[in-house]
Design an enzyme around this catalytic site. Structure first.
Site, PDB file in Angstrom:
ATOM      1  N   SER A   1      -3.362  -2.391 -27.766  1.00 42.88           N
ATOM      2  CA  SER A   1      -4.907  -1.406 -29.032  1.00 42.88           C
ATOM      3  C   SER A   1      -5.989  -2.202 -28.244  1.00 42.88           C
ATOM      4  O   SER A   1      -6.350  -2.116 -27.346  1.00 42.88           O
ATOM      5  CB  SER A   1      -4.796  -2.515 -30.147  1.00 42.88           C
ATOM      6  OG  SER A   1      -5.312  -3.129 -30.439  1.00 42.88           O
TER       7      SER A   1
ATOM      8  N   LEU B   1      -8.256   0.533 -26.406  1.00 38.89           N
ATOM      9  CA  LEU B   1      -8.760   0.841 -25.191  1.00 38.89           C
ATOM     10  C   LEU B   1      -9.619   1.747 -25.714  1.00 38.89           C
ATOM     11  O   LEU B   1      -9.679   2.125 -24.302  1.00 38.89           O
ATOM     12  CB  LEU B   1      -7.633   2.278 -24.781  1.00 38.89           C
ATOM     13  CG  LEU B   1      -5.886   1.255 -24.726  1.00 38.89           C
ATOM     14  CD1 LEU B   1      -4.879   2.121 -24.508  1.00 38.89           C
ATOM     15  CD2 LEU B   1      -6.095   0.146 -23.111  1.00 38.89           C
TER      16      LEU B   1
ATOM     17  N   GLU C   1      -9.744  10.550 -35.018  1.00 37.97           N
ATOM     18  CA  GLU C   1      -8.954   9.476 -34.546  1.00 37.97           C
ATOM     19  C   GLU C   1      -8.100   7.969 -35.215  1.00 37.97           C
ATOM     20  O   GLU C   1      -8.705   8.232 -36.527  1.00 37.97           O
ATOM     21  CB  GLU C   1     -10.167   8.404 -34.022  1.00 37.97           C
ATOM     22  CG  GLU C   1      -9.560   7.427 -32.999  1.00 37.97           C
ATOM     23  CD  GLU C   1     -10.648   6.292 -32.845  1.00 37.97           C
ATOM     24  OE1 GLU C   1     -10.131   5.388 -32.691  1.00 37.97           O
ATOM     25  OE2 GLU C   1     -11.917   5.750 -33.541  1.00 37.97           O
TER      26      GLU C   1
ATOM     27  N   GLU D   1       3.151   0.967 -39.836  1.00 37.47           N
ATOM     28  CA  GLU D   1       1.775   1.741 -40.479  1.00 37.47           C
ATOM     29  C   GLU D   1       1.574   3.028 -40.291  1.00 37.47           C
ATOM     30  O   GLU D   1       0.779   3.736 -41.294  1.00 37.47           O
ATOM     31  CB  GLU D   1       0.346   0.349 -40.076  1.00 37.47           C
ATOM     32  CG  GLU D   1       0.469  -0.281 -41.385  1.00 37.47           C
ATOM     33  CD  GLU D   1       1.686  -1.451 -40.127  1.00 37.47           C
ATOM     34  OE1 GLU D   1       1.749  -1.083 -38.383  1.00 37.47           O
ATOM     35  OE2 GLU D   1       1.635  -3.272 -39.913  1.00 37.47           O
TER      36      GLU D   1
ATOM     37  N   PRO E   1       4.087   2.129 -18.490  1.00 39.12           N
ATOM     38  CA  PRO E   1       4.096   1.737 -19.676  1.00 39.12           C
ATOM     39  C   PRO E   1       3.471   2.962 -19.855  1.00 39.12           C
ATOM     40  O   PRO E   1       3.159   3.863 -21.763  1.00 39.12           O
ATOM     41  CB  PRO E   1       2.290   0.815 -20.123  1.00 39.12           C
ATOM     42  CG  PRO E   1       2.649   0.043 -17.905  1.00 39.12           C
ATOM     43  CD  PRO E   1       3.355   1.565 -17.269  1.00 39.12           C
TER      44      PRO E   1
ATOM     45  N   ALA F   1     -25.862 -11.977 -43.444  1.00 42.25           N
ATOM     46  CA  ALA F   1     -24.523 -12.754 -44.223  1.00 42.25           C
ATOM     47  C   ALA F   1     -24.281 -12.505 -45.380  1.00 42.25           C
ATOM     48  O   ALA F   1     -24.893 -12.256 -46.166  1.00 42.25           O
ATOM     49  CB  ALA F   1     -24.055 -13.498 -43.189  1.00 42.25           C
TER      50      ALA F   1
ATOM     51  N   CYS G   1     -31.729  -7.918 -44.659  1.00 42.10           N
ATOM     52  CA  CYS G   1     -30.921  -8.723 -45.408  1.00 42.10           C
ATOM     53  C   CYS G   1     -30.955 -10.419 -45.525  1.00 42.10           C
ATOM     54  O   CYS G   1     -32.316 -11.097 -46.344  1.00 42.10           O
ATOM     55  CB  CYS G   1     -29.577  -7.900 -45.075  1.00 42.10           C
ATOM     56  SG  CYS G   1     -28.448  -7.964 -47.149  1.00 42.10           S
ATOM     57  N   PHE G   2     -29.998 -11.009 -45.326  1.00 40.25           N
ATOM     58  CA  PHE G   2     -29.727 -12.515 -45.637  1.00 40.25           C
ATOM     59  C   PHE G   2     -31.008 -13.082 -45.006  1.00 40.25           C
ATOM     60  O   PHE G   2     -31.839 -13.968 -45.353  1.00 40.25           O
ATOM     61  CB  PHE G   2     -28.701 -12.990 -45.566  1.00 40.25           C
ATOM     62  CG  PHE G   2     -28.117 -13.749 -45.644  1.00 40.25           C
ATOM     63  CD1 PHE G   2     -27.746 -14.789 -46.804  1.00 40.25           C
ATOM     64  CD2 PHE G   2     -28.529 -15.261 -44.903  1.00 40.25           C
ATOM     65  CE1 PHE G   2     -27.000 -15.919 -47.424  1.00 40.25           C
ATOM     66  CE2 PHE G   2     -28.397 -16.434 -45.499  1.00 40.25           C
ATOM     67  CZ  PHE G   2     -27.638 -17.251 -46.378  1.00 40.25           C
ATOM     68  N   GLY G   3     -31.581 -12.890 -43.832  1.00 37.33           N
ATOM     69  CA  GLY G   3     -32.639 -13.385 -43.198  1.00 37.33           C
ATOM     70  C   GLY G   3     -33.973 -13.054 -43.502  1.00 37.33           C
ATOM     71  O   GLY G   3     -34.777 -13.693 -43.346  1.00 37.33           O
TER      72      GLY G   3
ATOM     73  N   HIS H   1     -30.176  -2.185 -43.955  1.00 39.83           N
ATOM     74  CA  HIS H   1     -30.154  -2.721 -42.413  1.00 39.83           C
ATOM     75  C   HIS H   1     -30.273  -1.582 -41.613  1.00 39.83           C
ATOM     76  O   HIS H   1     -29.674  -0.429 -41.465  1.00 39.83           O
ATOM     77  CB  HIS H   1     -28.316  -2.549 -42.680  1.00 39.83           C
ATOM     78  CG  HIS H   1     -27.665  -3.603 -43.059  1.00 39.83           C
ATOM     79  ND1 HIS H   1     -27.325  -5.565 -42.070  1.00 39.83           N
ATOM     80  CD2 HIS H   1     -27.484  -3.888 -44.802  1.00 39.83           C
ATOM     81  CE1 HIS H   1     -27.233  -6.234 -43.065  1.00 39.83           C
ATOM     82  NE2 HIS H   1     -26.982  -5.385 -44.584  1.00 39.83           N
TER      83      HIS H   1
ATOM     84  N   GLU I   1     -30.458  -1.565 -38.147  1.00 45.12           N
ATOM     85  CA  GLU I   1     -29.300  -0.889 -37.106  1.00 45.12           C
ATOM     86  C   GLU I   1     -28.240  -0.204 -37.317  1.00 45.12           C
ATOM     87  O   GLU I   1     -28.416   0.741 -36.747  1.00 45.12           O
ATOM     88  CB  GLU I   1     -28.847  -2.406 -37.146  1.00 45.12           C
ATOM     89  CG  GLU I   1     -28.051  -3.151 -37.389  1.00 45.12           C
ATOM     90  CD  GLU I   1     -27.880  -3.649 -38.377  1.00 45.12           C
ATOM     91  OE1 GLU I   1     -27.729  -4.648 -39.647  1.00 45.12           O
ATOM     92  OE2 GLU I   1     -29.264  -3.609 -39.569  1.00 45.12           O
TER      93      GLU I   1
END
Length: 544
Positions: free
Chosen positions: A13, A15, A139, A148, A189, A355, A382-384, A516, A518
């Site tokens: 995983s 990659l 993807e 799975e 591989p 958070a 947010c929490f900030g 948010h 960002e």
């Protein structure tokens, strides 16, 4: 009609399938094509909304309120195409829908099975809302061989056959490890991974080979021979100095040309990579640098703040400076803030991100106080923002017991759980004892800004739309006391009931936002708040 590109991973995983998908989509865009990228995750959670950031990194939120995999952040940052609810699906969500249909009797007494019911549902998700695009990149999470992921591999096998030759191809991302003792790369591989995928009925058309050293022509020919692909379709993928260098790196290796060839499409000239050239020029030739202290509770895993970290980089791109992020555990200041100066004084600006929960809260409040008193640029998200309001209530409004109901019962709930609000479909409600998953204020909401505020000048207007993910809100009953203490409510929900932005006009740069930002920042279109925050950090660095 949309053409499909199915992306799988093998060997191990992590990659970089998500970055590869985002980079390929950006290259196709640069050639004039429209794209959409979606992520299929095999885990049984309905979505990542209730998962710890240490388990799965950040939760990326879309405009329409979906809690999704962090790879969708890469998709948006590289293409500028807003992701939607239909762009991320998990095994849990598929099974939830199938079981709900079975309970209603929709299957008319049929035996419900993985084939055809689960695979049909996966195919329906792949095809949903794709009529308006040229290419759909899908993807598949996990690694070929995982139990799975088997229904997803079977679904893309069926899709390739149903769509027909020239309308669907498969890209497999594998590892070509370097064995230091032998001094050589090993292709075995990759051979085994492709063989396993082919055994499931999916023959890759293009191989993307992650490697630490350049892939010699002889090794490319060997991989091509044993994996049944042309040598030109074996694309090396070496580590890049920046994720924003990856599109040009893949173009140099011929990835976009090879994909078009697999579809039988003749490329029309070279792609327009000017935006990526400009971004890399700004990243590699900065005219200064700043240090941003991020005081958080998940700093042990930077993927927990993936979009935040990238938005800070974007702010640096906007100001042509290098941004050094200093990750600081809020718990360091939890019981003893004597070390706070040593940790935060080297920083040109301080940011407290979103958070959940009480752990680290007092450390974040101490960080807000340090930034306010020392006149250091502060950005609370947010929490900030909530902790900025608690700090303001305690230290400038005289409410010593100010707190949040998120931490337990309090006589001074400056921050409290929101139980109802106006959503996109009307009034939404939530019970304190209700489910945790999907019950927050999620997705894009409008806000109105005070025309004379700092944030209005940053945005260049008074009406904005930003993405939210939270259960608690600042209590407007404390607005008058907080504003008397210098913390101004400069942005509110359109109905005036929910605080969206607070700021301190007497401070060089002090802004807290409930949303948010960002999540909407891009390297070629940095979010204005981050661009302004880094600009303030640059000014601060010149004062020191």
């Amino acid at each position: 009609m949309a053409r499909f590109i199915f992306i799988t991973g093998g060997v191990v995983s992590s990659l970089g399938k998500g970055l590869m998908a985002a980079s390929l989509a950006a290259l196709l865009q640069a050639r004039g094509y429209s794209v959409r990228i979606r992520k299929f995750d095999p885990y049984l959670n309905v979505d990542p909304g209730t998962m710890s950031p240490y388990q799965h990194g950040e939760v990326y939120v879309t405009d329409d309120g979906a809690e999704t995999d962090l790879d969708l952040g890469h998709y948006e940052r590289f293409t500028g195409v807003p992701s939607r609810q239909s762009d991320n699906v998990t095994s849990g969500r598929i099974y939830q829908q199938i079981i709900a249909r079975e309970r209603r009797g929709d299957y008319l007494g049929a035996t419900v099975q993985v084939i055809p019911h689960v695979t049909d549902a996966i195919k329906a998700f792949a095809r949903a809302e794709t009529d308006d695009v040229d290419f759909v990149l899908c993807e598949i999470g996990g690694t070929v061989g995982d139990i799975e992921s088997l229904p997803f591999i079977e679904a893309i096998r069926q899709l390739k056959n149903e769509e027909g030759r020239g309308n669907a191809i498969s890209i497999h991302v594998t590892l070509v490890p370097y064995i230091a003792a032998a001094g050589e790369l090993k292709t075995k591989p990759t051979q085994h991974s492709v063989r396993e995928l082919a055994a499931l009925g999916v023959q890759p058309d293009v191989l993307v080979c992650r490697c630490e050293h350049p892939l010699p022509p002889a090794d490319r020919a060997k991989i091509a021979l044993f994996c049944n692909v042309p040598a030109s379709a074996v694309i090396p993928a070496l580590d890049a100095k920046s994720i924003y260098a990856v599109p040009m790196q893949y173009h140099a290796e011929g990835l976009d040309s090879e994909v078009l060839k697999a579809f039988g499409i003749e490329p029309k000239g070279a792609p327009d990579l000017s935006r990526w050239i400009e971004i890399m020029d700004r990243l590699t030739n900065p005219q200064g640098e700043v240090t941003i202290g991020v005081v958080g509770k998940y700093v042990g895993l930077q993927d927990a703040y993936k979009s935040l970290n990238e938005a800070l980089v974007h702010g640096g791109i906007a100001n042509r400076v290098k941004v050094n992020v200093r990750w600081i555990d809020a718990e360091l200041f939890e019981n003893d803030d004597s070390d706070i100066a040593g940790s935060l004084e080297p920083c040109d600006a301080i940011l407290v991100p979103g958070a959940f929960g009480e752990r680290g809260a007092e450390g974040k409040i101490a960080s807000v106080k340090f930034a306010r008193e020392r006149k250091i640029p502060y950005f609370g998200i947010c929490f900030g923002m909530q902790m900025a309001c608690v700090e303001g209530a305690r230290d400038t409004a005289g409410i010593a017991d100010a707190s949040s109901t998120e931490f337990g019962a309090t006589d001074e709930p400056v921050v409290g759980m929101i139980t109802e609000w106006m959503g996109r479909a009307g009034l939404e409600t939530r019970a304190a004892e209700g489910d945790l998953g999907g019950t927050m204020r999620l997705g894009a909401y409008d806000a109105k800004l005070d025309g004379n505020s700092v944030v209005a000048s940053i945005y260049g207007g008074t009406e904005i739309s930003e993405r939210h993910r939270h259960r608690y809100e600042v209590n407007t009953h404390y607005q008058a006391a907080l504003e008397q203490g210098g913390l101004v409510f400069s942005g509110m929900s359109p109905d005036g009931t929910l605080p969206e932005i607070v700021e301190r006009p007497d401070h060089p740069w002090f802004v807290g936002v409930q949303f948010h930002p960002e999540l909407k920042s891009k390297p070629f279109d940095p979010h204005p708040l981050f661009a302004s925050f880094i600009e303030a950090a640059v000014k601060q660095s010149r004062l020191v």
